[in-house]
Design a protein around this motif. Structure first.
Motif, PDB file in Angstrom:
ATOM      1  N   GLU A  77       0.605  -0.790  -0.591  1.00  0.00           N
ATOM      2  CA  GLU A  77       0.183   0.295  -0.035  1.00  0.00           C
ATOM      3  C   GLU A  77       1.157   1.272   0.024  1.00  0.00           C
ATOM      4  O   GLU A  77       2.656   1.162   0.164  1.00  0.00           O
ATOM      5  CB  GLU A  77      -1.310   0.037   0.849  1.00  0.00           C
ATOM      6  N   ASP A  78       0.536   2.039  -0.468  1.00  0.00           N
ATOM      7  CA  ASP A  78       1.132   3.493  -0.870  1.00  0.00           C
ATOM      8  C   ASP A  78      -0.141   4.790  -1.092  1.00  0.00           C
ATOM      9  O   ASP A  78      -1.584   4.616  -0.975  1.00  0.00           O
ATOM     10  CB  ASP A  78       1.739   3.981  -1.837  1.00  0.00           C
ATOM     11  N   GLY A  79       0.474   6.041  -0.962  1.00  0.00           N
ATOM     12  CA  GLY A  79      -0.786   7.099  -0.343  1.00  0.00           C
ATOM     13  C   GLY A  79      -0.700   8.386  -0.382  1.00  0.00           C
ATOM     14  O   GLY A  79       0.870   8.544  -0.191  1.00  0.00           O
ATOM     15  N   VAL A  80      -1.466   9.185  -0.127  1.00  0.00           N
ATOM     16  CA  VAL A  80      -0.968  10.756  -0.518  1.00  0.00           C
ATOM     17  C   VAL A  80      -2.091  11.425   0.655  1.00  0.00           C
ATOM     18  O   VAL A  80      -3.052  10.908  -0.058  1.00  0.00           O
ATOM     19  CB  VAL A  80      -0.525  11.584  -1.114  1.00  0.00           C
ATOM     20  N   ASN A  81      -1.956  12.681   1.746  1.00  0.00           N
ATOM     21  CA  ASN A  81      -2.356  13.566   2.173  1.00  0.00           C
ATOM     22  C   ASN A  81      -3.112  13.595   0.944  1.00  0.00           C
ATOM     23  O   ASN A  81      -2.815  14.540   0.431  1.00  0.00           O
ATOM     24  CB  ASN A  81      -1.432  13.873   2.966  1.00  0.00           C
ATOM     25  N   PRO A  82      -5.027  14.065   1.689  1.00  0.00           N
ATOM     26  CA  PRO A  82      -5.510  14.249   1.186  1.00  0.00           C
ATOM     27  C   PRO A  82      -6.146  15.657   0.253  1.00  0.00           C
ATOM     28  O   PRO A  82      -6.173  16.025  -0.438  1.00  0.00           O
ATOM     29  CB  PRO A  82      -7.028  13.543   1.232  1.00  0.00           C
ATOM     30  N   LEU A  83      -4.846  16.120   1.724  1.00  0.00           N
ATOM     31  CA  LEU A  83      -5.051  17.708   1.656  1.00  0.00           C
ATOM     32  C   LEU A  83      -3.908  18.214   1.226  1.00  0.00           C
ATOM     33  O   LEU A  83      -3.467  19.802   1.158  1.00  0.00           O
ATOM     34  CB  LEU A  83      -5.524  18.330   3.496  1.00  0.00           C
ATOM     35  N   SER A  84      -3.121  17.182   0.224  1.00  0.00           N
ATOM     36  CA  SER A  84      -1.745  17.849  -0.423  1.00  0.00           C
ATOM     37  C   SER A  84      -2.106  19.103  -1.230  1.00  0.00           C
ATOM     38  O   SER A  84      -2.269  19.005  -1.874  1.00  0.00           O
ATOM     39  CB  SER A  84      -1.197  16.724  -0.881  1.00  0.00           C
ATOM     40  N   THR A  85      -1.499  20.517  -0.965  1.00  0.00           N
ATOM     41  CA  THR A  85      -1.344  20.932  -1.431  1.00  0.00           C
ATOM     42  C   THR A  85      -1.337  21.263  -3.084  1.00  0.00           C
ATOM     43  O   THR A  85      -1.571  22.213  -3.228  1.00  0.00           O
ATOM     44  CB  THR A  85      -1.038  22.116  -1.053  1.00  0.00           C
ATOM     45  N   GLN A  86      -0.398  20.410  -2.930  1.00  0.00           N
ATOM     46  CA  GLN A  86      -0.111  20.257  -5.266  1.00  0.00           C
ATOM     47  C   GLN A  86      -1.256  20.200  -5.267  1.00  0.00           C
ATOM     48  O   GLN A  86      -1.262  20.086  -6.594  1.00  0.00           O
ATOM     49  CB  GLN A  86       1.124  19.310  -4.786  1.00  0.00           C
ATOM     50  N   LEU A  87      -1.941  19.453  -5.082  1.00  0.00           N
ATOM     51  CA  LEU A  87      -3.250  18.713  -5.831  1.00  0.00           C
ATOM     52  C   LEU A  87      -4.391  19.692  -5.337  1.00  0.00           C
ATOM     53  O   LEU A  87      -4.963  19.017  -6.665  1.00  0.00           O
ATOM     54  CB  LEU A  87      -3.707  17.251  -5.495  1.00  0.00           C
ATOM     55  N   ASN A  88      -4.526  20.156  -4.845  1.00  0.00           N
ATOM     56  CA  ASN A  88      -5.283  21.042  -5.046  1.00  0.00           C
ATOM     57  C   ASN A  88      -7.340  20.585  -4.633  1.00  0.00           C
ATOM     58  O   ASN A  88      -7.739  21.135  -5.633  1.00  0.00           O
ATOM     59  CB  ASN A  88      -5.117  22.199  -5.612  1.00  0.00           C
ATOM     60  N   ILE A  89      -7.356  19.479  -4.538  1.00  0.00           N
ATOM     61  CA  ILE A  89      -8.391  19.287  -4.658  1.00  0.00           C
ATOM     62  C   ILE A  89      -9.322  19.905  -3.992  1.00  0.00           C
ATOM     63  O   ILE A  89      -9.165  20.155  -2.539  1.00  0.00           O
ATOM     64  CB  ILE A  89      -8.007  17.370  -4.413  1.00  0.00           C
ATOM     65  N   ASP A  90     -10.714  20.311  -4.396  1.00  0.00           N
ATOM     66  CA  ASP A  90     -12.427  21.217  -3.304  1.00  0.00           C
ATOM     67  C   ASP A  90     -13.607  19.285  -3.274  1.00  0.00           C
ATOM     68  O   ASP A  90     -13.560  19.073  -4.136  1.00  0.00           O
ATOM     69  CB  ASP A  90     -12.729  21.864  -4.527  1.00  0.00           C
ATOM     70  N   TRP A  91     -12.843  19.166  -2.367  1.00  0.00           N
ATOM     71  CA  TRP A  91     -12.921  17.735  -1.934  1.00  0.00           C
ATOM     72  C   TRP A  91     -14.921  18.518  -1.341  1.00  0.00           C
ATOM     73  O   TRP A  91     -15.680  16.872  -1.307  1.00  0.00           O
ATOM     74  CB  TRP A  91     -12.580  17.351   0.124  1.00  0.00           C
ATOM     75  N   LYS A  92     -15.056  19.023  -1.396  1.00  0.00           N
ATOM     76  CA  LYS A  92     -16.899  19.580  -1.317  1.00  0.00           C
ATOM     77  C   LYS A  92     -17.431  19.580   0.495  1.00  0.00           C
ATOM     78  O   LYS A  92     -18.174  19.581   0.412  1.00  0.00           O
ATOM     79  CB  LYS A  92     -17.707  18.967  -2.124  1.00  0.00           C
ATOM     80  N   ILE A  93     -16.099  19.699   1.033  1.00  0.00           N
ATOM     81  CA  ILE A  93     -16.520  19.900   2.116  1.00  0.00           C
ATOM     82  C   ILE A  93     -15.052  20.480   2.773  1.00  0.00           C
ATOM     83  O   ILE A  93     -14.030  21.021   2.857  1.00  0.00           O
ATOM     84  CB  ILE A  93     -15.699  18.249   3.199  1.00  0.00           C
ATOM     85  N   PRO A  94     -16.178  21.618   4.325  1.00  0.00           N
ATOM     86  CA  PRO A  94     -15.256  22.471   4.916  1.00  0.00           C
ATOM     87  C   PRO A  94     -14.286  21.851   5.285  1.00  0.00           C
ATOM     88  O   PRO A  94     -14.908  21.640   6.084  1.00  0.00           O
ATOM     89  CB  PRO A  94     -16.154  23.405   5.592  1.00  0.00           C
ATOM     90  N   LYS A 115      -4.179  12.392   7.732  1.00  0.00           N
ATOM     91  CA  LYS A 115      -3.530  12.966   8.163  1.00  0.00           C
ATOM     92  C   LYS A 115      -1.707  12.587   8.228  1.00  0.00           C
ATOM     93  O   LYS A 115      -1.188  13.900   7.622  1.00  0.00           O
ATOM     94  CB  LYS A 115      -3.537  13.053   9.876  1.00  0.00           C
ATOM     95  N   ILE A 116      -1.180  11.663   8.369  1.00  0.00           N
ATOM     96  CA  ILE A 116       0.181  11.626   8.394  1.00  0.00           C
ATOM     97  C   ILE A 116       0.587  11.616   6.697  1.00  0.00           C
ATOM     98  O   ILE A 116       1.963  10.991   6.773  1.00  0.00           O
ATOM     99  CB  ILE A 116       0.548  11.461   9.357  1.00  0.00           C
ATOM    100  N   ALA A 117      -0.341  11.162   5.660  1.00  0.00           N
ATOM    101  CA  ALA A 117       0.256  10.312   5.356  1.00  0.00           C
ATOM    102  C   ALA A 117       1.518  11.572   4.296  1.00  0.00           C
ATOM    103  O   ALA A 117       1.366  12.108   4.513  1.00  0.00           O
ATOM    104  CB  ALA A 117      -0.936  10.179   4.446  1.00  0.00           C
ATOM    105  N   GLN A 118       2.567  10.913   3.125  1.00  0.00           N
ATOM    106  CA  GLN A 118       3.225  11.606   2.681  1.00  0.00           C
ATOM    107  C   GLN A 118       2.093  13.052   1.902  1.00  0.00           C
ATOM    108  O   GLN A 118       1.139  12.785   1.374  1.00  0.00           O
ATOM    109  CB  GLN A 118       4.122  10.968   1.937  1.00  0.00           C
ATOM    110  N   ASP A 119       3.165  14.148   1.722  1.00  0.00           N
ATOM    111  CA  ASP A 119       2.564  15.131   0.603  1.00  0.00           C
ATOM    112  C   ASP A 119       3.056  14.654  -0.683  1.00  0.00           C
ATOM    113  O   ASP A 119       3.976  13.979  -1.212  1.00  0.00           O
ATOM    114  CB  ASP A 119       3.495  16.279   1.047  1.00  0.00           C
TER     115      ASP A 119
END
Length: 182
Positions: free
Chosen positions: A143-160, A171-175
């Motif tokens: 398994e591998d992963g990336v923090n969903p709030l990574s600023t490089q990806l700039n994903i609008d999750w439609k949740i405040p 929360k602690i996943a890599q950028d």
């Protein structure tokens, strides 16, 4: 079934043909022959996963690498989510680009995500039950992963942001800047 390829090559939106009447509705939710024909692959789904989450939950961004890399077919049995796929195929012209779509029990759409993609979703309804098929078994060491709030990806999750609920692992996943494509 109607298939529409997204801007990310190999990633498809699948819309079933729904038959409705006074009794309710009926549709084929899965046809291996059609998926193999459209994706031009010999895909064979061998594992089904299901999750139940409340509003604000963000799951992802996850993937499996190597021999356990997974193709996924995602659908919503109850509620509404924003489903997100990010192309991390090393030599892909759309490397680092994302595609998102709202999947719900109302629209009955599915997202076919090939190997080489990060995947995640946010829950937009009070509750959501998500089901997805995989063509490889889960393997913790792959398994591998990336923090969903990574600023490089700039994903609008439609949740405040203040209402987002993430696992400690996410929360602690890599950028994304630290992610090493395979």
């Amino acid at each position: 079934m109607h298939f529409t390829e997204t801007k990310l090559k190999g990633c498809f939106i699948i819309e079933p043909r729904v038959f409705e009447d006074e009794r309710g509705y009926f549709f084929e939710s899965y046809r291996l022959d059609k998926i193999q024909e459209i994706t031009q692959s010999s895909i064979n789904f061998i594992q089904d996963n299901q999750s139940k989450s409340s509003y604000g939950v963000v799951r992802g961004l996850h993937m499996q690498k190597g021999a356990f890399a997974q193709t996924k077919l995602v659908r919503v049995l109850q509620g509404r989510i924003l489903d997100v796929a990010i192309d991390v195929r090393k030599d892909s012209p759309t490397y680092g680009e994302s595609f998102s779509i709202e999947l719900s029990d109302d629209n009955k759409k599915q997202l076919y995500i090939p190997q080489g993609f990060l995947h995640g979703f946010s829950v937009l309804s009070d509750l959501a039950v998500v089901s997805y098929k995989c063509d490889a078994y889960y393997d913790k060491d792959s398994e591998d992963g990336v923090n969903p709030l990574s600023t490089q990806l700039n994903i609008d999750w439609k949740i405040p942001t203040e209402k987002m609920i993430l696992s400690e692992k996410d929360k602690i996943a890599q950028d994304f800047s630290e992610f090493i494509p395979f």
